[in-house]
Design a protein around this motif. Structure first.
Motif, PDB file in Angstrom:
ATOM      1  N   GLY A   1       0.627  -1.118   0.030  1.00 54.40           N
ATOM      2  CA  GLY A   1      -0.115  -0.100   0.050  1.00 54.40           C
ATOM      3  C   GLY A   1       0.897   1.310  -0.056  1.00 54.40           C
ATOM      4  N   GLN A   2       2.063   1.107  -0.148  1.00 53.76           N
ATOM      5  CA  GLN A   2       2.784   2.507  -0.514  1.00 53.76           C
ATOM      6  C   GLN A   2       2.773   3.168  -1.734  1.00 53.76           C
ATOM      7  N   CYS A   3       2.343   4.236  -1.551  1.00 49.35           N
ATOM      8  CA  CYS A   3       2.039   4.970  -2.779  1.00 49.35           C
ATOM      9  C   CYS A   3       3.195   5.833  -3.416  1.00 49.35           C
ATOM     10  N   GLY A   4       3.764   5.595  -4.567  1.00 51.79           N
ATOM     11  CA  GLY A   4       4.800   6.294  -5.084  1.00 51.79           C
ATOM     12  C   GLY A   4       4.210   7.255  -6.087  1.00 51.79           C
ATOM     13  N   SER A   5       3.642   8.465  -5.836  1.00 55.59           N
ATOM     14  CA  SER A   5       3.084   9.483  -6.325  1.00 55.59           C
ATOM     15  C   SER A   5       3.872  10.608  -7.182  1.00 55.59           C
ATOM     16  N   GLU A   6       5.502  10.652  -6.812  1.00 54.57           N
ATOM     17  CA  GLU A   6       6.086  11.692  -7.314  1.00 54.57           C
ATOM     18  C   GLU A   6       7.238  11.707  -8.012  1.00 54.57           C
ATOM     19  N   SER A   7       7.535  10.360  -8.068  1.00 54.17           N
ATOM     20  CA  SER A   7       8.865  10.264  -9.013  1.00 54.17           C
ATOM     21  C   SER A   7       8.529   8.896  -9.791  1.00 54.17           C
ATOM     22  N   LEU A   8       9.608   8.951 -10.856  1.00 54.86           N
ATOM     23  CA  LEU A   8       9.801   7.557 -11.627  1.00 54.86           C
ATOM     24  C   LEU A   8      11.136   6.834 -11.302  1.00 54.86           C
ATOM     25  N   GLY A   9      10.820   6.032 -10.251  1.00 51.90           N
ATOM     26  CA  GLY A   9      12.260   5.702  -9.516  1.00 51.90           C
ATOM     27  C   GLY A   9      12.601   6.712  -8.899  1.00 51.90           C
ATOM     28  N   SER A  10      13.925   6.958  -8.952  1.00 52.45           N
ATOM     29  CA  SER A  10      14.719   8.172  -8.183  1.00 52.45           C
ATOM     30  C   SER A  10      14.546   9.459  -8.851  1.00 52.45           C
ATOM     31  N   VAL A  11      13.911   9.410 -10.077  1.00 52.21           N
ATOM     32  CA  VAL A  11      13.682  10.519 -11.087  1.00 52.21           C
ATOM     33  C   VAL A  11      12.767  11.469 -10.488  1.00 52.21           C
ATOM     34  N   PRO A  12      12.598  12.821 -10.042  1.00 51.18           N
ATOM     35  CA  PRO A  12      11.358  13.473  -9.753  1.00 51.18           C
ATOM     36  C   PRO A  12      10.665  13.831 -10.799  1.00 51.18           C
ATOM     37  N   TYR A  13       9.283  13.545 -10.422  1.00 53.43           N
ATOM     38  CA  TYR A  13       8.429  13.878 -11.422  1.00 53.43           C
ATOM     39  C   TYR A  13       7.182  15.047 -10.952  1.00 53.43           C
ATOM     40  N   SER A  14       6.957  15.126 -10.011  1.00 51.82           N
ATOM     41  CA  SER A  14       5.852  16.008  -9.488  1.00 51.82           C
ATOM     42  C   SER A  14       6.185  16.474  -8.177  1.00 51.82           C
ATOM     43  N   GLY A  15       5.679  16.117  -7.103  1.00 48.83           N
ATOM     44  CA  GLY A  15       6.002  16.420  -5.584  1.00 48.83           C
ATOM     45  C   GLY A  15       4.694  15.881  -4.635  1.00 48.83           C
ATOM     46  N   THR A  16       4.993  16.244  -3.322  1.00 49.89           N
ATOM     47  CA  THR A  16       3.989  15.691  -2.457  1.00 49.89           C
ATOM     48  C   THR A  16       2.867  16.454  -2.415  1.00 49.89           C
ATOM     49  N   GLY A  17       3.099  17.780  -2.657  1.00 49.50           N
ATOM     50  CA  GLY A  17       1.761  18.704  -2.758  1.00 49.50           C
ATOM     51  C   GLY A  17       0.761  18.313  -1.471  1.00 49.50           C
ATOM     52  N   GLY A  18      -0.476  18.378  -1.837  1.00 47.08           N
ATOM     53  CA  GLY A  18      -1.239  18.426  -0.740  1.00 47.08           C
ATOM     54  C   GLY A  18      -1.983  16.771  -0.425  1.00 47.08           C
ATOM     55  N   GLN A  19      -1.329  15.931  -1.152  1.00 52.14           N
ATOM     56  CA  GLN A  19      -2.029  14.547  -1.139  1.00 52.14           C
ATOM     57  C   GLN A  19      -2.140  14.165   0.221  1.00 52.14           C
ATOM     58  N   THR A  20      -0.735  14.022   0.918  1.00 54.67           N
ATOM     59  CA  THR A  20      -0.758  13.167   2.384  1.00 54.67           C
ATOM     60  C   THR A  20      -1.590  14.343   3.327  1.00 54.67           C
ATOM     61  N   ASP A  21      -1.684  15.706   3.005  1.00 54.63           N
ATOM     62  CA  ASP A  21      -2.527  16.334   3.809  1.00 54.63           C
ATOM     63  C   ASP A  21      -3.876  15.989   3.756  1.00 54.63           C
ATOM     64  N   PHE A  22      -4.631  15.655   2.588  1.00 54.14           N
ATOM     65  CA  PHE A  22      -5.747  15.295   2.440  1.00 54.14           C
ATOM     66  C   PHE A  22      -6.223  13.807   2.731  1.00 54.14           C
ATOM     67  N   VAL A  23      -5.335  12.956   2.587  1.00 55.79           N
ATOM     68  CA  VAL A  23      -5.487  11.435   2.889  1.00 55.79           C
ATOM     69  C   VAL A  23      -5.756  11.508   4.226  1.00 55.79           C
ATOM     70  N   ARG A  24      -4.789  12.257   5.290  1.00 61.04           N
ATOM     71  CA  ARG A  24      -5.029  12.108   6.608  1.00 61.04           C
ATOM     72  C   ARG A  24      -6.306  13.030   7.030  1.00 61.04           C
ATOM     73  N   ALA A  25      -6.634  14.076   6.335  1.00 57.65           N
ATOM     74  CA  ALA A  25      -7.589  14.602   6.758  1.00 57.65           C
ATOM     75  C   ALA A  25      -9.129  13.846   6.561  1.00 57.65           C
ATOM     76  N   ALA A  26      -8.967  12.917   5.510  1.00 58.78           N
ATOM     77  CA  ALA A  26     -10.188  12.159   4.980  1.00 58.78           C
ATOM     78  C   ALA A  26     -10.187  10.889   6.158  1.00 58.78           C
ATOM     79  N   ASN A  27      -8.952  10.543   6.440  1.00 57.29           N
ATOM     80  CA  ASN A  27      -8.986   9.369   7.298  1.00 57.29           C
ATOM     81  C   ASN A  27      -9.567   9.754   8.742  1.00 57.29           C
ATOM     82  N   ARG A  28      -9.337  11.150   9.178  1.00 57.61           N
ATOM     83  CA  ARG A  28      -9.890  11.520  10.366  1.00 57.61           C
ATOM     84  C   ARG A  28     -11.233  12.063  10.626  1.00 57.61           C
ATOM     85  N   SER A  29     -11.797  12.218   9.258  1.00 58.36           N
ATOM     86  CA  SER A  29     -13.060  12.869   8.966  1.00 58.36           C
ATOM     87  C   SER A  29     -14.199  11.688   9.508  1.00 58.36           C
ATOM     88  N   ARG A  30     -15.298  12.198  10.141  1.00 54.38           N
ATOM     89  CA  ARG A  30     -16.334  11.369  10.389  1.00 54.38           C
ATOM     90  C   ARG A  30     -17.016  10.878   9.119  1.00 54.38           C
TER      91      ARG A  30
END
Length: 430
Positions: free
Chosen positions: A317-346
């Protein structure tokens, strides 16, 4: 024209003259970037040494994105887009890993440097306030720390409701814009995107509050939600897809538990029609990203449903959302912010969405282990629902054996036997 505005007006040349060697210029997200100022900086980049332009998402490939003059003016990205990606890969640009929600506080504490701020702004209102109506994000925090603040006034920038206005007395200068605002058109949607969207839409109830990103799959998802009722929006990026959803009548924001009756965003990127919709619209609330993306605050919305993409996910379940191997492609942005927000939301849910394959079906995006060097964006402990065109894997609360089986079941059929064999070898499946 007020006397204060007249006093603050300057040319782009005069604005660039305010910069000194070794300084860091902070620029807002996407459509908030000032075309006239950055074009002038590009033309004169060889006059400087050690100037850095810091920005989370550069959309226009200005001439300062240049390997030959990187010692003069260099780009530093909190998140890579197409303009900054070549520099990060080839070494004439930089990437700063960070959560989007943390950037304002890092600027205020001096962890991230800021000497100057360049941003677009609206024309002033009757009280000499201008509005950063396309990107409040981290720009308000940067202004509070910067010695030099130059705003590029463009008639297309909306005067928006929220925490995004600056009094002319607080700025060093105002430059009249001679460029076009950044516009983003629709994304192509095919059968794969539609299939993923249908799976997600089935799990979004009436009254849900949405955070949704940019791309073909998010655009397909909003098209599947027009029959829903009383949806809300609390999102970092507001684009054309969400505007269409509002205009369909599916979004009312009336059942939101935070900022009831209002759509909340931290930056806008889409068409001129979208920017016009934001102008003096009391139903739209643009706030700094540390208020929008903070997992504790966003998670106070009941039924928060976050939808974000990934490039690759492994069998635990590990999500590699911002690189192709070690080559940067995008970034963390707000993905982890909102994953955690939704997980704590009722009643909330967090979706990670991705096609099952890449490169024309030749490789699986669900893999036994992430490619060496992959930047992990969402850790295994936070991943909730993973969706491909073949279905939904529910990971929260599952053991490693269950997780691997759930993910193999939504992989492309051509790769399921291979994944099962690898999972067995890794002692994930027994």
């Amino acid at each position: 024209m007020s006397s204060l505005l007249q006093h603050k007006l300057m040319s782009a040349t005069e604005a660039i003259d305010l910069l000194g060697g070794g300084q860091t210029v902070v620029v807002p997200t996407g459509a908030g970037e000032p075309p006239t100022l950055l074009t002038e900086l590009s033309k004169r980049r060889r006059e400087f040494h050690g100037v850095t332009v810091s920005q989370i998402l550069a959309t226009c490939p200005f001439d300062y994105f240049d390997a030959e003059t990187a010692d003069n003016v260099r780009h530093s990205a909190y998140f890579l887009g197409g303009a900054a990606r070549p520099g990060a890969r080839e070494g004439y640009g930089d990437v700063v890993p960070t959560h989007f929600s943390m950037i304002p506080e890092m600027l205020r504490r001096g962890v991230l440097p800021v000497d100057a701020v360049f941003s677009v702004c609206s024309p002033p209102n009757e009280n000499d306030y201008v509005y950063l109506g396309l990107a409040a994000d981290y720009t308000m925090a940067a202004i509070s720390r910067a010695r030099t603040v130059v705003l590029e006034m463009h008639p297309g920038v909306p005067q928006t409701n929220g925490m995004c206005r600056v009094h002319l007395s607080e700025v060093t200068g105002i430059v009249e814009s001679r460029g076009d605002l950044t516009e983003i058109g629709p994304n192509p949607i095919g059968p794969t995107e539609i299939a993923i969207a249908e799976h997600v839409a089935e799990l979004i109830p009436d009254g849900a509050t949405l955070q949704i990103g940019y791309g073909s799959i998010p655009d397909a998802i909003v098209q599947q939600l027009t029959h829903k009722h009383d949806l809300g929006v609390h999102t970092e990026m507001f684009g054309n897809g969400l505007l269409d959803l509002i205009e369909s009548g599916a979004v009312t924001n009336e059942r939101k538990s935070l900022h009831t009756g209002q759509t909340v965003l931290t930056f806008a990127m889409g068409s001129l029609r979208l920017y016009e919709y934001l102008h003096r619209n009391p139903k739209m609330l643009i706030l700094p990203v540390d208020l929008v993306n903070d997992p504790y605050l966003a998670g106070q919305n009941d039924l928060l449903h976050s939808i974000n993409g990934s490039l690759q996910i492994d069998l635990i379940g590990q999500c590699g959302s911002e690189s192709l191997g070690s080559v940067p492609y995008s970034g963390t942005g707000g993905q982890t912010d909102f994953v955690r927000a939704a997980n704590r939301s009722r009643g909330g849910k967090s979706f990670i969405v991705l096609p099952s394959t890449a490169k024309g079906g030749t490789i699986s995006r669900i893999v036994p282990v992430l490619a060496p060097g992959t930047h992990v964006t969402t850790p295994k402990n936070d991943t909730d629902l993973v969706v491909t065109e073949f279905g939904v894997a529910r990971l929260r609360g599952k053991n490693l054996n269950q997780r691997a089986r759930e993910l193999i079941a939504i992989a492309h059929p051509d790769f399921r036997d291979e994944l099962l064999h690898a999972a067995t070898a890794l002692n994930l499946v027994y």
